[in-house]
Design a protein around this motif. Structure first.
Motif, PDB file in Angstrom:
ATOM      1  N   UNK A 191       0.811  -1.214   0.000  1.00 29.08           N
ATOM      2  CA  UNK A 191       0.000   0.000   0.000  1.00 29.08           C
ATOM      3  C   UNK A 191       0.847   1.267   0.000  1.00 29.08           C
ATOM      4  N   UNK A 192       1.912   1.373   0.816  1.00 29.67           N
ATOM      5  CA  UNK A 192       2.724   2.596   0.794  1.00 29.67           C
ATOM      6  C   UNK A 192       3.301   2.900  -0.588  1.00 29.67           C
ATOM      7  N   UNK A 193       3.726   1.854  -1.313  1.00 33.58           N
ATOM      8  CA  UNK A 193       4.276   2.074  -2.655  1.00 33.58           C
ATOM      9  C   UNK A 193       3.232   2.719  -3.556  1.00 33.58           C
ATOM     10  N   UNK A 194       1.990   2.202  -3.518  1.00 36.14           N
ATOM     11  CA  UNK A 194       0.934   2.769  -4.348  1.00 36.14           C
ATOM     12  C   UNK A 194       0.623   4.195  -3.929  1.00 36.14           C
ATOM     13  N   UNK A 195       0.597   4.447  -2.607  1.00 37.95           N
ATOM     14  CA  UNK A 195       0.302   5.794  -2.110  1.00 37.95           C
ATOM     15  C   UNK A 195       1.358   6.792  -2.582  1.00 37.95           C
ATOM     16  N   UNK A 196       2.636   6.452  -2.444  1.00 40.84           N
ATOM     17  CA  UNK A 196       3.703   7.377  -2.832  1.00 40.84           C
ATOM     18  C   UNK A 196       3.749   7.568  -4.347  1.00 40.84           C
ATOM     19  N   UNK A 197       3.465   6.503  -5.109  1.00 44.51           N
ATOM     20  CA  UNK A 197       3.419   6.636  -6.569  1.00 44.51           C
ATOM     21  C   UNK A 197       2.289   7.569  -6.989  1.00 44.51           C
ATOM     22  N   UNK A 198       1.126   7.396  -6.360  1.00 42.12           N
ATOM     23  CA  UNK A 198      -0.011   8.263  -6.649  1.00 42.12           C
ATOM     24  C   UNK A 198       0.290   9.710  -6.289  1.00 42.12           C
ATOM     25  N   UNK A 199       0.923   9.909  -5.150  1.00 43.90           N
ATOM     26  CA  UNK A 199       1.274  11.268  -4.713  1.00 43.90           C
ATOM     27  C   UNK A 199       2.239  11.925  -5.681  1.00 43.90           C
ATOM     28  N   UNK A 200       3.203  11.152  -6.181  1.00 45.77           N
ATOM     29  CA  UNK A 200       4.162  11.707  -7.149  1.00 45.77           C
ATOM     30  C   UNK A 200       3.444  12.193  -8.403  1.00 45.77           C
ATOM     31  N   UNK A 201       2.473  11.406  -8.897  1.00 47.10           N
ATOM     32  CA  UNK A 201       1.720  11.810 -10.089  1.00 47.10           C
ATOM     33  C   UNK A 201       0.885  13.063  -9.815  1.00 47.10           C
ATOM     34  N   UNK A 202       0.274  13.123  -8.644  1.00 43.21           N
ATOM     35  CA  UNK A 202      -0.533  14.299  -8.302  1.00 43.21           C
ATOM     36  C   UNK A 202       0.329  15.550  -8.192  1.00 43.21           C
ATOM     37  N   UNK A 203       1.492  15.428  -7.566  1.00 46.68           N
ATOM     38  CA  UNK A 203       2.372  16.590  -7.423  1.00 46.68           C
ATOM     39  C   UNK A 203       2.872  17.062  -8.786  1.00 46.68           C
TER      40      UNK A 203
END
Length: 458
Positions: A318-330
């Motif tokens: 889950x953390x990997x998906x969260x950080x990947x999603x955050x990178x795309x949003x930023x």
């Protein structure tokens, strides 16, 4: 053996759920484009007919938590059937509506039934999939939501161009195709004996309704009423023998923090769907139909990648998906802040990062939140999550609308030269910074709970 049978049931149900979500999301958004037509037919102002959408949102939001609670006490297939009966009644009533009050009542009855769908969409992946495969199930469900978002404006435009706008009421009836399959594949699970605290539920529903009314109409009396009902609700759950929301769930730090982060993240991400059409209209002078086509590629890509995002949570964590999603949003917020005045085609490309990122972020948070609750709390817990998402959308839409109406004479990003784009550029910049704060909260608070949970399971 039981685990294998449960997985086979889940495989059948999850694709039926995805189909249901396609129709549901389409139905929830299609009326937005026909408000001027409704106002013209009944000689009303846009503010008056806006109740067709705001009333739907109000009932839809509070209905999700009620259905979630009912799913903890009654069989899920029976709860679902009850909701669909209301949905069909509302649709038929709207189809024969000849006055505005009939249109509005039909839409509200529709919402009262349709609210069962997001509640069920949150519960089924949790009940029918083990934690290590839950991400994939959530990914399939999100794919249905993304397809519905992409098709909604297009289907609405096609219906209105060839038929009367009243036929938009017919679309939700198509979901009845799926009801026999739900009745067949949903197991007859054991239900918890006990009573539902309708007083506590009524207080929560009243507080949520007054909050939405206060936000929509800037009514301070509604704010006071909301606070009063919320205080009474807190007192009620502390005293009731079987409270509507279990006190243990409120005291659960993992759940409470996850719910807070989901509320904030949804409010920030909603900017992509609320601000972008206004940016395309005010800065690029596009009509609503063309703006919808500019936003469509992002929704289509999000639908295509939905399952992959869910699998990432299962395989990488889950953390990997969260950080990947955050990178795309930023990346999206940075690009939108710096290039808001560039061509719509470029904006369409930037939106892909944001919409896919927001979809992945919701999967990650939903997956994690589902792991913080006891089995008997899944219905109400996921129902509260669904309601908080609708509330976040309503709150953020009101705030963004007021900021855009006020405008800005300052530019915080030196790459922007068009004065009309200043307010949008500034907003995207601030939202990017706010998401960094969410990233920090997850990294140092909720992420630690994820690692502890995995360690315990191991």
């Amino acid at each position: 053996m039981e685990r294998r049978a449960k997985k086979q049931q889940g495989e059948k149900i999850i694709y039926i759920l995805a189909f249901t979500l396609v129709i549901s999301v389409m139905s929830a958004t299609m009326f937005n484009i026909v408000l001027p037509d409704i106002a013209e037919q009944f000689q009303l102002s846009i503010a008056q007919v806006s109740w067709v959408t705001s009333g739907y949102l109000l009932v839809y939001a509070i209905g999700t938590v009620i259905y979630g609670k009912l799913a903890d006490t009654y069989r899920l297939k029976n709860v679902l059937t009850f909701g669909w009966v209301l949905l069909a009644l509302g649709s038929m009533f709207g189809l024969i509506a000849q006055t505005y009050w009939m249109v509005l009542l039909g839409r509200i009855i529709q919402a009262a039934g349709a609210a069962v769908i997001p509640a069920v969409a949150s519960i089924i992946p949790v009940r029918y999939y083990p934690e290590e495969q839950r991400g994939r199930a959530l990914g399939i469900a999100m794919t249905g939501m993304s397809i519905g978002s992409a098709l909604g404006p297009v289907v609405a435009a096609l219906v209105v161009s060839s038929l009367h706008w009243r036929w938009l009421f017919f679309m939700p009836i198509l979901t009845l195709i799926a009801l026999p399959y739900y009745r067949k594949f949903l197991k007859d699970e054991s239900v918890k004996a006990g009573r539902i605290d309708w007083i506590g539920g009524g207080l929560l529903v009243g507080a949520a309704a007054l909050l939405l009314l206060a936000i929509t109409y800037e009514a301070w009396l509604a704010v006071i009423g909301c606070l009063a009902l919320f205080v009474l609700f807190v007192l009620r759950i502390r005293e009731a023998a079987e409270p509507f929301v279990p006190l243990g769930l409120i005291r659960n730090k993992g759940y409470s923090l996850g719910l807070t982060l989901a509320f904030l993240a949804t409010g920030i991400g909603y900017s992509l769907f609320f601000l972008t059409p206004q940016l395309l209209s005010q800065v690029h002078h596009l009509d609503s139909g063309t703006a919808g086509f500019v936003m469509m590629p992002a929704a289509v890509i999000a639908a295509i990648l939905g399952r992959r995002g869910g699998k990432l949570a299962d395989v990488k964590g889950i953390p990997f998906l969260f950080f990947s999603a955050s990178a795309m949003l930023l990346l999206c917020f940075g690009f939108m802040s710096s290039f808001a005045e560039q061509s719509p085609a470029i904006i369409a490309g930037f939106l892909i990062f944001g919409v896919v990122g927001q979809s992945f972020l919701y999967m990650a948070l939903s997956n994690q939140i589902s792991r913080t609750m006891a089995k008997e709390q899944i219905g109400i817990g996921m129902g509260l999550l669904a309601m908080s998402n609708f509330m976040a959308g309503a709150v953020s839409a009101s705030l963004y609308g007021k900021i855009v109406d006020h405008g800005s004479s300052m530019r915080w990003n030196p790459m922007i030269t068009e004065p009309n784009a200043f307010v949008y550029s500034n907003l995207y910049l601030v939202l990017g910074i706010m998401h960094v704060c969410i990233l920090g909260l997850y990294r140092f608070k909720l992420g630690r709970l994820v690692r502890d949970h995995i360690a315990v399971k191991g």
